[in-house]
Design a protein around this motif. Structure first.
Motif, PDB file in Angstrom:
ATOM      1  N   ASP A   1      -0.958 -71.084  29.560  1.00 13.12           N
ATOM      2  CA  ASP A   1      -1.150 -72.210  28.655  1.00 13.12           C
ATOM      3  C   ASP A   1       0.196 -72.627  28.077  1.00 13.12           C
ATOM      4  N   ILE A   2       0.336 -73.907  27.806  1.00 16.31           N
ATOM      5  CA  ILE A   2       1.498 -74.383  27.056  1.00 16.31           C
ATOM      6  C   ILE A   2       0.997 -74.913  25.716  1.00 16.31           C
ATOM      7  N   PHE A   3       1.793 -74.671  24.654  1.00 17.06           N
ATOM      8  CA  PHE A   3       1.400 -75.079  23.315  1.00 17.06           C
ATOM      9  C   PHE A   3       2.521 -75.854  22.648  1.00 17.06           C
ATOM     10  N   THR A   4       2.137 -76.824  21.869  1.00 16.39           N
ATOM     11  CA  THR A   4       3.065 -77.536  21.019  1.00 16.39           C
ATOM     12  C   THR A   4       2.372 -77.813  19.693  1.00 16.39           C
ATOM     13  N   GLY A   5       3.164 -78.039  18.662  1.00 14.98           N
ATOM     14  CA  GLY A   5       2.540 -78.299  17.372  1.00 14.98           C
ATOM     15  C   GLY A   5       3.555 -78.408  16.255  1.00 14.98           C
ATOM     16  N   VAL A   6       3.050 -78.365  15.046  1.00 13.55           N
ATOM     17  CA  VAL A   6       3.893 -78.480  13.863  1.00 13.55           C
ATOM     18  C   VAL A   6       3.479 -77.389  12.880  1.00 13.55           C
ATOM     19  N   SER A   7       4.453 -76.902  12.103  1.00 12.53           N
ATOM     20  CA  SER A   7       4.195 -75.855  11.136  1.00 12.53           C
ATOM     21  C   SER A   7       4.691 -76.298   9.763  1.00 12.53           C
ATOM     22  N   PHE A   8       3.867 -76.031   8.733  1.00  9.94           N
ATOM     23  CA  PHE A   8       4.234 -76.327   7.358  1.00  9.94           C
ATOM     24  C   PHE A   8       4.631 -75.009   6.694  1.00  9.94           C
ATOM     25  N   ASP A   9       5.909 -74.897   6.318  1.00 13.72           N
ATOM     26  CA  ASP A   9       6.515 -73.616   5.968  1.00 13.72           C
ATOM     27  C   ASP A   9       6.693 -73.468   4.458  1.00 13.72           C
ATOM     28  N   HIS A  10       6.418 -72.261   3.977  1.00  9.15           N
ATOM     29  CA  HIS A  10       6.455 -71.986   2.540  1.00  9.15           C
ATOM     30  C   HIS A  10       7.066 -70.611   2.290  1.00  9.15           C
ATOM     31  N   PHE A  11       7.997 -70.515   1.326  1.00  8.14           N
ATOM     32  CA  PHE A  11       8.556 -69.218   0.943  1.00  8.14           C
ATOM     33  C   PHE A  11       7.494 -68.378   0.228  1.00  8.14           C
ATOM     34  N   SER A  12       7.347 -67.113   0.629  1.00  8.01           N
ATOM     35  CA  SER A  12       6.551 -66.170  -0.152  1.00  8.01           C
ATOM     36  C   SER A  12       7.443 -65.124  -0.813  1.00  8.01           C
ATOM     37  N   LYS A  13       8.673 -64.978  -0.319  1.00  6.92           N
ATOM     38  CA  LYS A  13       9.664 -64.106  -0.956  1.00  6.92           C
ATOM     39  C   LYS A  13      11.049 -64.631  -0.645  1.00  6.92           C
ATOM     40  N   PHE A  14      11.923 -64.607  -1.662  1.00  6.94           N
ATOM     41  CA  PHE A  14      13.311 -65.010  -1.472  1.00  6.94           C
ATOM     42  C   PHE A  14      14.159 -64.160  -2.416  1.00  6.94           C
ATOM     43  N   LYS A  15      14.724 -63.087  -1.887  1.00  4.20           N
ATOM     44  CA  LYS A  15      15.551 -62.184  -2.676  1.00  4.20           C
ATOM     45  C   LYS A  15      16.946 -62.085  -2.075  1.00  4.20           C
ATOM     46  N   THR A  16      17.925 -61.913  -2.933  1.00  2.00           N
ATOM     47  CA  THR A  16      19.292 -61.681  -2.485  1.00  2.00           C
ATOM     48  C   THR A  16      19.803 -60.380  -3.108  1.00  2.00           C
ATOM     49  N   THR A  17      20.595 -59.656  -2.341  1.00  2.00           N
ATOM     50  CA  THR A  17      21.277 -58.470  -2.849  1.00  2.00           C
ATOM     51  C   THR A  17      22.771 -58.689  -2.692  1.00  2.00           C
ATOM     52  N   THR A  18      23.468 -58.787  -3.808  1.00  2.00           N
ATOM     53  CA  THR A  18      24.902 -59.057  -3.824  1.00  2.00           C
ATOM     54  C   THR A  18      25.654 -57.756  -4.082  1.00  2.00           C
ATOM     55  N   THR A  19      26.627 -57.465  -3.205  1.00  2.00           N
ATOM     56  CA  THR A  19      27.442 -56.263  -3.348  1.00  2.00           C
ATOM     57  C   THR A  19      28.829 -56.653  -3.849  1.00  2.00           C
ATOM     58  N   TYR A  20      29.209 -56.071  -5.002  1.00  2.00           N
ATOM     59  CA  TYR A  20      30.503 -56.349  -5.611  1.00  2.00           C
ATOM     60  C   TYR A  20      31.438 -55.153  -5.378  1.00  2.00           C
ATOM     61  N   LYS A  21      32.682 -55.455  -5.115  1.00  2.05           N
ATOM     62  CA  LYS A  21      33.700 -54.426  -4.922  1.00  2.05           C
ATOM     63  C   LYS A  21      34.571 -54.354  -6.184  1.00  2.05           C
TER      64      LYS A  21
END
Length: 221
Positions: A115-135
């Protein structure tokens, strides 16, 4: 004349049996690997996706929707200077996406189907975390921020175009296994960068991957 009537009745009965045994609905459960080629990550991370999807069958067409859970984890290294003390920033992002898919059966023989498929997706963040490392002189210090909770960025639905090829192999009367290479093209990001914060929305233009799973088929009674 009698032979013609008998043949016609037989044809109608055969058609009725075929229509009763024809698949009309299926439940697809898949797990996949995601690769984001244009996100130049300085670390190696396994990004994966999970997708329960329901499809309505209309002859060779399949129309479906459901939920796709996907991860996007990557990191960026920075050069330490007298002004910049950040050595690394890790992005840990999860999505809950709602796809609308249309598929077409291009080949079907015995227990094999493509089968071949095509379509569209509606995207939503459920998590967005950053870890910053300082020297600093005392060693590395890492700080994790929950961007969605602390910065409360302005968000909107992202939009992606989807394309995939599915190879199905029938194991039992109502159960298939499948493998599917896929591509996703982001046409609208989930948010716009804010210069006041020390992070950026991931500008991942496209994703490539492969998905495997099972599909349960339900037939007309």
């Amino acid at each position: 004349m009698k032979k013609i009537i008998i043949c016609a009745v037989f044809a109608l009965l055969a058609g009725q049996v075929y229509s009763q045994n024809k698949e009309f609905l299926s439940l697809q459960l898949g797990a996949g690997y995601y690769n984001y080629p244009n996100l130049k990550s300085n670390g190696s991370y396994f990004n994966y996706g999970l997708s329960p999807l329901v499809f309505l069958h209309i002859d060779k067409l399949k129309i479906g929707s459901g939920v796709i859970f996907a991860t996007k984890k990557y990191s960026c290294d920075y050069e330490i200077t007298t002004i910049n003390k950040i050595s690394n920033k890790l992005y840990d992002i999860n999505y809950l996406n709602i796809p609308i898919l249309i598929g077409y059966n291009v080949y079907s023989k015995s227990s094999n189907r493509f089968d071949i498929f095509t379509g569209v997706s509606f995207d939503h963040f459920s998590k967005f975390k950053t870890t910053t490392t300082y020297k600093n002189n005392d060693g590395d210090i890492s700080v994790t921020d929950d961007i969605l909770a602390t910065d409360k960025p302005a968000l909107h639905l992202g939009i992606s175009l989807l394309f995939s090829i599915l190879y199905h192999r029938q194991l039992f009367d109502q159960l298939d296994v499948f493998v599917s290479p896929f591509a996703e093209f982001k046409v609208r990001n989930e948010g716009d960068d804010n210069p006041h914060y020390n992070w950026r929305f991931p500008n991942s233009v496209f994703a490539l991957g492969i998905k495997i799973g099972i599909e349960l088929n339900f037939k007309k009674q």
